[in-house]
Motif scaffolding. Sequence first.
Motif, PDB file in Angstrom:
ATOM      1  N   MET A   1      41.196 103.747   7.151  1.00 61.40           N
ATOM      2  CA  MET A   1      40.499 103.226   8.058  1.00 61.40           C
ATOM      3  C   MET A   1      41.698 102.494   8.925  1.00 61.40           C
ATOM      4  SD  MET A   1      37.981 101.282   5.871  1.00 61.40           S
ATOM      5  CE  MET A   1      36.592 100.836   6.990  1.00 61.40           C
ATOM      6  N   LEU A   2      41.891 102.903  10.261  1.00 61.28           N
ATOM      7  CA  LEU A   2      42.614 102.062  10.986  1.00 61.28           C
ATOM      8  C   LEU A   2      41.896 101.042  11.756  1.00 61.28           C
ATOM      9  CD1 LEU A   2      44.488 105.462  12.367  1.00 61.28           C
ATOM     10  CD2 LEU A   2      45.412 103.757  10.769  1.00 61.28           C
ATOM     11  N   ASN A   3      42.636 100.367  12.586  1.00 64.59           N
ATOM     12  CA  ASN A   3      41.963  99.289  13.497  1.00 64.59           C
ATOM     13  C   ASN A   3      41.163  98.257  12.586  1.00 64.59           C
ATOM     14  OD1 ASN A   3      43.095 100.022  16.131  1.00 64.59           O
ATOM     15  ND2 ASN A   3      41.828 101.690  15.725  1.00 64.59           N
ATOM     16  N   THR A   4      41.516  98.050  11.377  1.00 62.02           N
ATOM     17  CA  THR A   4      40.704  97.135  10.446  1.00 62.02           C
ATOM     18  C   THR A   4      41.165  96.372   9.593  1.00 62.02           C
ATOM     19  OG1 THR A   4      39.056  99.330  10.013  1.00 62.02           O
ATOM     20  CG2 THR A   4      38.728  97.538   8.704  1.00 62.02           C
ATOM     21  N   ARG A   5      41.118  95.131   9.937  1.00 60.44           N
ATOM     22  CA  ARG A   5      41.971  94.130   9.283  1.00 60.44           C
ATOM     23  C   ARG A   5      41.162  93.657   8.031  1.00 60.44           C
ATOM     24  NH1 ARG A   5      45.677  89.599  10.646  1.00 60.44           N
ATOM     25  NH2 ARG A   5      46.041  90.515  12.528  1.00 60.44           N
ATOM     26  N   VAL A   6      41.853  93.551   6.955  1.00 63.82           N
ATOM     27  CA  VAL A   6      41.278  93.157   5.557  1.00 63.82           C
ATOM     28  C   VAL A   6      41.413  91.298   5.894  1.00 63.82           C
ATOM     29  CG1 VAL A   6      41.466  92.625   3.071  1.00 63.82           C
ATOM     30  CG2 VAL A   6      41.722  94.929   4.163  1.00 63.82           C
ATOM     31  N   GLU A   7      40.222  91.024   5.606  1.00 63.51           N
ATOM     32  CA  GLU A   7      40.143  89.450   5.840  1.00 63.51           C
ATOM     33  C   GLU A   7      40.120  88.631   4.508  1.00 63.51           C
ATOM     34  OE1 GLU A   7      36.711  88.818   8.722  1.00 63.51           O
ATOM     35  OE2 GLU A   7      38.259  89.432  10.417  1.00 63.51           O
ATOM     36  N   GLU A   8      39.512  89.272   3.537  1.00 69.56           N
ATOM     37  CA  GLU A   8      39.604  88.489   2.421  1.00 69.56           C
ATOM     38  C   GLU A   8      39.664  89.550   1.046  1.00 69.56           C
ATOM     39  OE1 GLU A   8      36.413  85.902   1.648  1.00 69.56           O
ATOM     40  OE2 GLU A   8      36.974  85.199  -0.217  1.00 69.56           O
ATOM     41  N   ILE A   9      40.452  89.278   0.180  1.00 69.50           N
ATOM     42  CA  ILE A   9      40.372  90.003  -1.166  1.00 69.50           C
ATOM     43  C   ILE A   9      39.185  89.155  -2.070  1.00 69.50           C
ATOM     44  CG2 ILE A   9      41.458  90.659  -3.240  1.00 69.50           C
ATOM     45  CD1 ILE A   9      43.962  90.729  -1.517  1.00 69.50           C
ATOM     46  N   THR A  10      38.122  90.024  -2.086  1.00 72.21           N
ATOM     47  CA  THR A  10      36.904  89.230  -2.914  1.00 72.21           C
ATOM     48  C   THR A  10      37.235  89.360  -4.557  1.00 72.21           C
ATOM     49  OG1 THR A  10      35.782  91.402  -2.925  1.00 72.21           O
ATOM     50  CG2 THR A  10      35.472  89.835  -1.189  1.00 72.21           C
ATOM     51  N   ILE A  11      36.914  88.174  -5.078  1.00 74.85           N
ATOM     52  CA  ILE A  11      37.314  88.020  -6.441  1.00 74.85           C
ATOM     53  C   ILE A  11      36.067  87.306  -7.107  1.00 74.85           C
ATOM     54  CG2 ILE A  11      38.913  86.823  -8.120  1.00 74.85           C
ATOM     55  CD1 ILE A  11      40.797  86.783  -5.525  1.00 74.85           C
ATOM     56  N   ALA A  12      35.773  87.831  -8.401  1.00 77.65           N
ATOM     57  CA  ALA A  12      34.765  87.146  -9.100  1.00 77.65           C
ATOM     58  C   ALA A  12      35.339  87.164 -10.535  1.00 77.65           C
ATOM     59  CB  ALA A  12      33.643  88.386  -9.270  1.00 77.65           C
ATOM     60  N   MET A  13      35.207  86.051 -11.156  1.00 79.44           N
ATOM     61  CA  MET A  13      35.745  85.792 -12.670  1.00 79.44           C
ATOM     62  C   MET A  13      37.232  86.098 -12.679  1.00 79.44           C
ATOM     63  SD  MET A  13      32.458  86.947 -14.608  1.00 79.44           S
ATOM     64  CE  MET A  13      32.968  86.666 -16.238  1.00 79.44           C
ATOM     65  N   GLY A  14      38.018  85.818 -11.726  1.00 86.10           N
ATOM     66  CA  GLY A  14      39.536  86.170 -11.909  1.00 86.10           C
ATOM     67  C   GLY A  14      39.912  87.536 -11.480  1.00 86.10           C
TER      68      GLY A  14
END
Length: 528
Positions: free
Chosen positions: A277-290
């Motif tokens: 995927m180009l032109n796509t900025r990751v805005e957050e790494i999603t995390i659950a229970m570490g």
Amino acid sequence: MPSRSPAKKPQLNFYNKAMKTDSAVLDESPNTPRLASVKKRAVVIGSGFGGIAGAIRLQVRGYQTTLVEMRDKPGGRAYVYEQDGFKFDAGPTIITAPFLIDELFELAGRKTSDYLKIVPCSPYYRILFHDGRKFDYTGNEAEIIEQINLFEPSDVPGYKLFVERSHAIFDRAFTDLADMPFDTVGDMLKIAPDLVRLQSHKCVYALVSKYIKNDYLRQVFSFHPLLIGGNPFQSSSIYAMIHYLERKWGVHFAMGGTGAVVDALIALFKSLGGEMMLNTRVEEITIAMGHVNGVRLPGGDVLPADVVVSNGDTANTYRKLINPKWRKKWTDRRLEKMRYSMSLFVLYFGTDRTYPEIAHHSIILTKRYKALLNDIFNKKVLAEDFSLYLHAPTRTDPSLAPDGCECFYVLSPVPNLLGNVDWDAVKEKYADAILESLEQYCPDLRKHVVTRRIMCPTDFEKDLDAYVGSAFQFEPILTQSAWFRPHNRSEDIEGLYFVGAGTHPGAGLPGVLSSAKVLDRVVPAPQK
Ligand SMILES: Cc1cc2nc3c(=O)[nH]c(=O)nc-3n(C[C@H](O)[C@H](O)[C@H](O)COP(=O)(O)OP(=O)(O)OC[C@H]3O[C@@H](n4cnc5c(N)ncnc54)[C@H](O)[C@@H]3O)c2cc1C
């Protein structure tokens, strides 16, 4: 030769709109039945060389891998600018250890030569001194000794001892450790005796000076840390191994430019079923229970993942993409305390004539060596003089410029944004001053420049999200190497990994390609 295909948004089979970023939906085991019942997914953030190599390795191992890049083209620092018929590689031009590229094709049962033509360069570098003297640096011992004899014949025996030392460091630091994870203090303690034996606490310049007395030659054999963001007066002498690494595998150039290597690796990745995927900025790494469980994209969509690998700037991955509540080790405060490499001022320019007397790679050293480096790395001021790296790729591949023209870039190490330089105000004048200084090698150069563009520290920050505009991320000093660098397997979050210049072993193509090899050791096999 594969061509770059237009940006195409992949179909995301496992996209789940309900899976927003915070704890309510994510309050579930990282190995949810929903994800466990299908092929394991990996997301790689960023398509620098480390990211692409990591994505290929994960895809080969059986992860369904998506490479997410915020820019319109892959490559990261190896982006390509095309302007007025000239093709400029934005960053890396010197390919050392090409076997690390071959390995990626071999993993997929392919051959590099079916995709790319990589040719050796000679000399490796032409080093030009302020007083008109020059040193042609090659990988051939007899030729190097001939050059040393022109400066200081009595330094020849010392040079031979220096090569032995560089070889010994290389055997341990590169062959044994470049692709090994440094996960625990124990991993570091195991190599402590070697660090002492190899006198790693000394800087590269001090080690070179032990063997070589002539000032010019000391510069010739000590400038290498600059290629990976280090000050020869501060970088650990382990980086003196670069001399041996270059001698062993040579210095190469990819026909079509480094961008051709990026294109070839992306073609390989896609042919293995990888998605980009180009032109796509990751805005957050999603995390659950570490444990990671995906990445949030613009608009709130979450791309689920069992494994997330960040090839983005390591400091900014922690600072901007990960909620501070998950960060015990890499807090903002700790990241602020790290030392960051210098930045670069890069001027890309094309001329309407050629300069056959200019070598493919020239290093142009000003009179001040230590003092200039001190200005850049420590005082963080923009000096009036500069030492430069001049790249003339049309010497090897004329197709990068229109007929009868020459393609160049010239690079000056400059302070990162922790210095107080107003780049908008000074950049054009600084570029003019560099071109003027180059006229001693390229007569009437300014009259023949027909196109130019600048990349300065603020562009590193803006275009690559480089923390403090650093060109190579963390400065390669002993206390920021191996276990002391942010680890390839995140110390804070399960399922999160790092590749690229901001993790072990560090910047430069051999470093970032080796960091991707570490993934094979630390990312678990994808159990179905
Ligand atoms: C001018 C210059 C010349 C150099 N010359 C040489 C050389 O000749 N030889 C050599 O070996 N090395 C050289 N180097 C060093 C080498 O280029 C780098 O160390 C290496 O290319 C860095 O690769 P990387 O894997 O760390 O990724 P990078 O190239 O840093 O790429 C990271 C990618 O992540 C993307 N990204 C960041 N955040 C996000 C996000 N949130 N979402 C999506 N994408 C994101 C960025 O857009 C970028 O594409 C040079 C560097 C520079 C700057």
